[in-house]
Write a protein that holds these residues in place. Structure first.
Motif, PDB file in Angstrom:
ATOM      1  N   TYR B 108       0.864  -1.183   0.000  1.00 45.92           N
ATOM      2  CA  TYR B 108       0.000   0.000   0.000  1.00 45.92           C
ATOM      3  C   TYR B 108       0.895   1.226   0.000  1.00 45.92           C
ATOM      4  N   GLU B 109       0.622   2.149  -0.919  1.00 45.72           N
ATOM      5  CA  GLU B 109       1.405   3.369  -0.981  1.00 45.72           C
ATOM      6  C   GLU B 109       0.490   4.545  -0.660  1.00 45.72           C
ATOM      7  N   SER B 110       0.790   5.265   0.409  1.00 46.39           N
ATOM      8  CA  SER B 110      -0.034   6.421   0.772  1.00 46.39           C
ATOM      9  C   SER B 110       0.308   7.586  -0.151  1.00 46.39           C
ATOM     10  N   ALA B 111      -0.514   8.611  -0.115  1.00 48.47           N
ATOM     11  CA  ALA B 111      -0.285   9.777  -0.972  1.00 48.47           C
ATOM     12  C   ALA B 111       1.065  10.419  -0.661  1.00 48.47           C
ATOM     13  N   ASP B 112       1.430  10.450   0.615  1.00 49.73           N
ATOM     14  CA  ASP B 112       2.713  11.056   0.993  1.00 49.73           C
ATOM     15  C   ASP B 112       3.888  10.255   0.455  1.00 49.73           C
ATOM     16  N   GLU B 113       3.776   8.929   0.570  1.00 48.91           N
ATOM     17  CA  GLU B 113       4.847   8.080   0.022  1.00 48.91           C
ATOM     18  C   GLU B 113       4.945   8.260  -1.490  1.00 48.91           C
ATOM     19  N   ALA B 114       3.763   8.316  -2.106  1.00 44.44           N
ATOM     20  CA  ALA B 114       3.742   8.494  -3.555  1.00 44.44           C
ATOM     21  C   ALA B 114       4.449   9.786  -3.937  1.00 44.44           C
ATOM     22  N   TYR B 115       4.198  10.821  -3.157  1.00 42.02           N
ATOM     23  CA  TYR B 115       4.833  12.109  -3.418  1.00 42.02           C
ATOM     24  C   TYR B 115       6.357  11.997  -3.285  1.00 42.02           C
ATOM     25  N   LYS B 116       6.754  11.273  -2.238  1.00 44.14           N
ATOM     26  CA  LYS B 116       8.196  11.097  -1.990  1.00 44.14           C
ATOM     27  C   LYS B 116       8.854  10.374  -3.168  1.00 44.14           C
ATOM     28  N   HIS B 117       8.245   9.272  -3.592  1.00 44.52           N
ATOM     29  CA  HIS B 117       8.817   8.497  -4.693  1.00 44.52           C
ATOM     30  C   HIS B 117       8.820   9.286  -5.993  1.00 44.52           C
ATOM     31  N   TYR B 118       7.754  10.069  -6.144  1.00 39.44           N
ATOM     32  CA  TYR B 118       7.665  10.891  -7.343  1.00 39.44           C
ATOM     33  C   TYR B 118       8.803  11.906  -7.391  1.00 39.44           C
ATOM     34  N   LYS B 119       9.034  12.505  -6.239  1.00 41.32           N
ATOM     35  CA  LYS B 119      10.116  13.493  -6.150  1.00 41.32           C
ATOM     36  C   LYS B 119      11.466  12.854  -6.466  1.00 41.32           C
ATOM     37  N   GLU B 120      11.628  11.612  -5.986  1.00 37.14           N
ATOM     38  CA  GLU B 120      12.894  10.920  -6.241  1.00 37.14           C
ATOM     39  C   GLU B 120      13.104  10.698  -7.728  1.00 37.14           C
ATOM     40  N   GLN B 121      11.999  10.359  -8.393  1.00 42.71           N
ATOM     41  CA  GLN B 121      12.136  10.016  -9.805  1.00 42.71           C
ATOM     42  C   GLN B 121      12.200  11.251 -10.700  1.00 42.71           C
ATOM     43  N   TYR B 122      11.389  12.233 -10.389  1.00 40.48           N
ATOM     44  CA  TYR B 122      11.295  13.376 -11.292  1.00 40.48           C
ATOM     45  C   TYR B 122      11.782  14.672 -10.657  1.00 40.48           C
ATOM     46  N   GLY B 123      12.506  14.518  -9.589  1.00 41.60           N
ATOM     47  CA  GLY B 123      12.883  15.660  -8.756  1.00 41.60           C
ATOM     48  C   GLY B 123      13.254  16.939  -9.480  1.00 41.60           C
ATOM     49  N   HIS B 124      14.061  16.820 -10.555  1.00 40.48           N
ATOM     50  CA  HIS B 124      14.602  18.036 -11.133  1.00 40.48           C
ATOM     51  C   HIS B 124      13.795  18.574 -12.305  1.00 40.48           C
ATOM     52  N   THR B 125      12.810  17.808 -12.750  1.00 40.02           N
ATOM     53  CA  THR B 125      12.114  18.265 -13.950  1.00 40.02           C
ATOM     54  C   THR B 125      11.138  19.380 -13.620  1.00 40.02           C
ATOM     55  N   ALA B 126      10.783  20.122 -14.643  1.00 38.99           N
ATOM     56  CA  ALA B 126       9.876  21.251 -14.465  1.00 38.99           C
ATOM     57  C   ALA B 126       8.501  20.768 -14.007  1.00 38.99           C
ATOM     58  N   LEU B 127       8.131  19.604 -14.539  1.00 38.18           N
ATOM     59  CA  LEU B 127       6.834  19.030 -14.215  1.00 38.18           C
ATOM     60  C   LEU B 127       6.684  18.824 -12.710  1.00 38.18           C
ATOM     61  N   ALA B 128       7.747  18.334 -12.088  1.00 34.88           N
ATOM     62  CA  ALA B 128       7.679  17.949 -10.680  1.00 34.88           C
ATOM     63  C   ALA B 128       7.387  19.136  -9.775  1.00 34.88           C
ATOM     64  N   SER B 129       7.827  20.308 -10.184  1.00 41.17           N
ATOM     65  CA  SER B 129       7.689  21.447  -9.286  1.00 41.17           C
ATOM     66  C   SER B 129       6.227  21.891  -9.182  1.00 41.17           C
ATOM     67  N   THR B 130       5.381  21.478 -10.128  1.00 38.02           N
ATOM     68  CA  THR B 130       3.974  21.888 -10.077  1.00 38.02           C
ATOM     69  C   THR B 130       3.111  20.920  -9.284  1.00 38.02           C
ATOM     70  N   ILE B 131       3.709  19.796  -8.890  1.00 36.90           N
ATOM     71  CA  ILE B 131       2.937  18.762  -8.195  1.00 36.90           C
ATOM     72  C   ILE B 131       2.972  19.001  -6.682  1.00 36.90           C
ATOM     73  N   THR B 132       1.812  18.840  -6.035  1.00 33.13           N
ATOM     74  CA  THR B 132       1.772  18.930  -4.576  1.00 33.13           C
ATOM     75  C   THR B 132       1.329  17.580  -4.016  1.00 33.13           C
ATOM     76  N   PRO B 133       1.605  17.312  -2.733  1.00 34.62           N
ATOM     77  CA  PRO B 133       1.300  16.005  -2.153  1.00 34.62           C
ATOM     78  C   PRO B 133      -0.180  15.638  -2.289  1.00 34.62           C
ATOM     79  N   ASP B 134      -1.095  16.595  -2.177  1.00 34.26           N
ATOM     80  CA  ASP B 134      -2.519  16.216  -2.210  1.00 34.26           C
ATOM     81  C   ASP B 134      -2.999  15.874  -3.612  1.00 34.26           C
ATOM     82  N   GLN B 135      -2.145  16.107  -4.592  1.00 37.13           N
ATOM     83  CA  GLN B 135      -2.513  15.669  -5.943  1.00 37.13           C
ATOM     84  C   GLN B 135      -2.177  14.205  -6.158  1.00 37.13           C
ATOM     85  N   MET B 136      -1.343  13.662  -5.294  1.00 38.06           N
ATOM     86  CA  MET B 136      -0.919  12.278  -5.466  1.00 38.06           C
ATOM     87  C   MET B 136      -2.043  11.340  -5.040  1.00 38.06           C
TER      88      MET B 136
END
Lengths: 229, 311
Positions: B108-136
């Motif tokens: 089970y992946e919670s929204a916060d974990e999803a956000y964390k993993h997302y940041k790890e994968q896309y951390g530097h891209t422009a796309l990532a900066s527009t994403i917030t945890p509650d969107q996950m």
């Protein structure tokens, strides 16, 4: 200094051994002529002393060491106590006289100051004072051989091995070289000289070792080149 | 005295065999550039796979508040029209999943974990900066006993209340990864061939220079120079040529990063979905490339000397 105990040497793919059961001893300070026709085993004898080859049977002792038991990495240190001179001089044509002599010291890591002192000294000794900066090509055969002797002697070896050093020289020049070798011998250096030069051997009246087909057939102090007929 | 003597010998040796040195430098440079490139490609693939790729086969994304508000107008169609997933629905999905024989493990992946993993994968891209945890979205990540039977899960859970979408993520990018893997094999294969060419060239160089210096080495041997001392100039020749080659390889790798990813072709700007590796990845490979560039030729020279130079 050198002791051969029942030494035999055969090369692979050759039926006849190059040396057969040779036993002899050469002591410190001796001057020894090694005579014999081509193929009699003179070169093998010298190569065994230099440990370019190992004896097939028997023991070779040089400077108190059993060469069969001397490990490979110690061989260079053993060779530093030997000087070698050849018929073809073996000088480096692109180095000056002084550089050729210095080369023998550089490659064993002698300090620069020591080399600078030793090279002119030894060149003076062999009678080449003032020719330090000449190239080998500019020198006569006798002079080139003197450079080779200087190089062999610059590290003050205990033993000087000369393989037909006068083989390429005219009789008069040869006499000069022999005088030089005699002088080196008088400093306490043992000299072993393989030669075909009857005149020289007869004149010098030193110990003569004769090989024939790999056998030691004569070991005579104050000898001559061949038996008197 | 020693160092100076050795250095001048190396210089003379390299100049004497200039064409051969050139060939060694080029082949070492190419093989090491391919080697470094393959390492970097592998790292890029790992980076693209993200946190879950190697661990699960199927992801069941659950509706979050955002999806519900949009009335399910997003990618999931009207799936989330009935609102965000409830605790009971989650419970139900998890028990159902665990009951299935096909299922090996369920994460089970919670929204916060999803956000964390997302940041790890896309951390530097422009796309990532527009994403917030509650969107996950929360999700269940499912590992199957037989990945080919992913359709069973899809039919069972797609369209359920609270489920946004059932995603067999692997299928989509597997092809890309397969291509990359083949490219990687190809690069390694060419690298291997170039490396063999380089080593053979070095062996030949050593043979030639051992022959042309047999007079010197013969004298060295006679006056009692240690075998190490006799061999060092030859080995250093190979090492220097290898180092120059490795230097070129490093330049190629760095310019690859600079001209293809960062500027020039500028893949980083053009394909924003992919989180490209940064300079850190490239720079950490360079010491390895240089070390191999020095060691391999030295070893080859050393082995060649055993055959061609009597000491």
């Amino acid at each position: 200094m050198i002791r051969f105990d029942n030494v035999s040497k055969s090369y692979p793919k050759q039926n006849r051994p190059a040396l057969r059961d040779v036993s002899l001893e050469i002591t410190k300070g001796e001057f020894v002529f090694l005579v014999g026709s081509s193929g009699s085993g003179k070169s093998t004898f010298l190569r065994l002393i230099l440990r370019e080859e190992r004896a097939s049977h028997g023991q070779v002792h040089v400077l108190g060491k059993d060469l069969a038991r001397l490990s490979n990495w110690k061989v260079p240190h053993m060779r530093r106590q030997l000087g070698t001179v050849f018929q073809d001089f073996r000088l480096l044509p692109n180095k000056t006289v002084a550089e050729n002599v210095a080369f023998a010291q550089e490659v064993i890591g002698k300090p620069r100051g020591e080399i600078r002192k030793a090279v002119p000294q030894v060149l003076e000794l062999v009678g080449l004072g003032g020719k330090e900066d000449r190239m080998p090509g500019e020198l006569s055969g006798g002079e080139q051989q003197r450079v080779a002797i200087a190089r062999a002697f610059v590290n003050r070896p205990a033993l000087l091995i000369a393989d037909e050093p006068t083989g390429n020289l005219d009789p008069q020049t040869s006499v000069g070289i022999m005088k030089l070798l005699d002088r080196i011998n008088r400093t306490g250096t043992t000299v072993i000289m393989a030669t075909h030069d009857q005149q020289i051997v007869d004149q010098m009246r030193k110990r003569v070792i004769e090989l024939e087909q790999g056998r030691l057939v004569r070991d005579q102090s104050r000898g001559v080149y061949g038996y008197q007929h | 005295m020693r160092a100076q003597f050795v250095m001048s010998e190396i210089g003379v040796g390299l100049r004497r065999n200039l064409t051969m040195t050139f060939a060694v430098v080029i082949s070492v440079a190419l093989s090491l550039a391919l080697f470094g490139g393959s390492l970097l490609m592998r790292e890029q693939v790992t980076r693209m796979k993200g946190y879950w790729y190697d661990k699960v086969n199927i992801s069941i994304y659950l509706c979050n508040k955002n999806d519900a508000q949009e009335g399910g107008a997003g990618l999931g169609g009207t799936a989330c029209a009935k609102g965000a997933v409830t605790a009971e629905q989650k419970q139900q999905i998890e028990t159902d999943l665990k009951k299935m024989d096909l299922v090996k493990t369920v994460y089970y992946e919670s929204a916060d974990e999803a956000y964390k993993h997302y940041k790890e994968q896309y951390g530097h891209t422009a796309l990532a900066s527009t994403i917030t945890p509650d969107q996950m979205q929360e999700s269940f990540r499912v590992k199957l006993k037989d990945p080919e039977k992913y359709k069973v899960i899809t039919t069972a859970f797609a369209g359920r209340d609270g489920v946004y979408t059932v995603d067999d993520q692997r299928k989509e990018i597997d092809d890309l990864f397969r291509i990359l893997r083949y490219l990687n094999f190809a690069a390694l294969g060419i690298m291997l061939i170039m490396l063999i060419v380089a080593l053979l060239l070095i062996v030949n160089t050593v043979r030639v220079s051992a022959f042309s210096r047999r007079r010197e080495t013969g004298i060295m041997r006679l006056v009692g120079a240690s075998s190490f001392y006799i061999q060092v100039p030859f080995i250093m020749e190979a090492a220097v040529a290898g180092l120059i080659g490795a230097g070129f390889a490093c330049v190629m790798l760095a310019s690859g990063q600079y001209f293809v990813i960062d500027h020039g072709v500028a893949l980083r700007d053009k394909i924003q979905l992919i989180n490209f590796m940064g300079w850190g990845s490239v720079l950490t490979k360079l010491p390895l490339v240089l070390a191999i560039g020095v060691l391999m030729p030295s070893m080859a020279a050393f082995l060649a000397l055993r055959k061609y130079l009597k000491v």
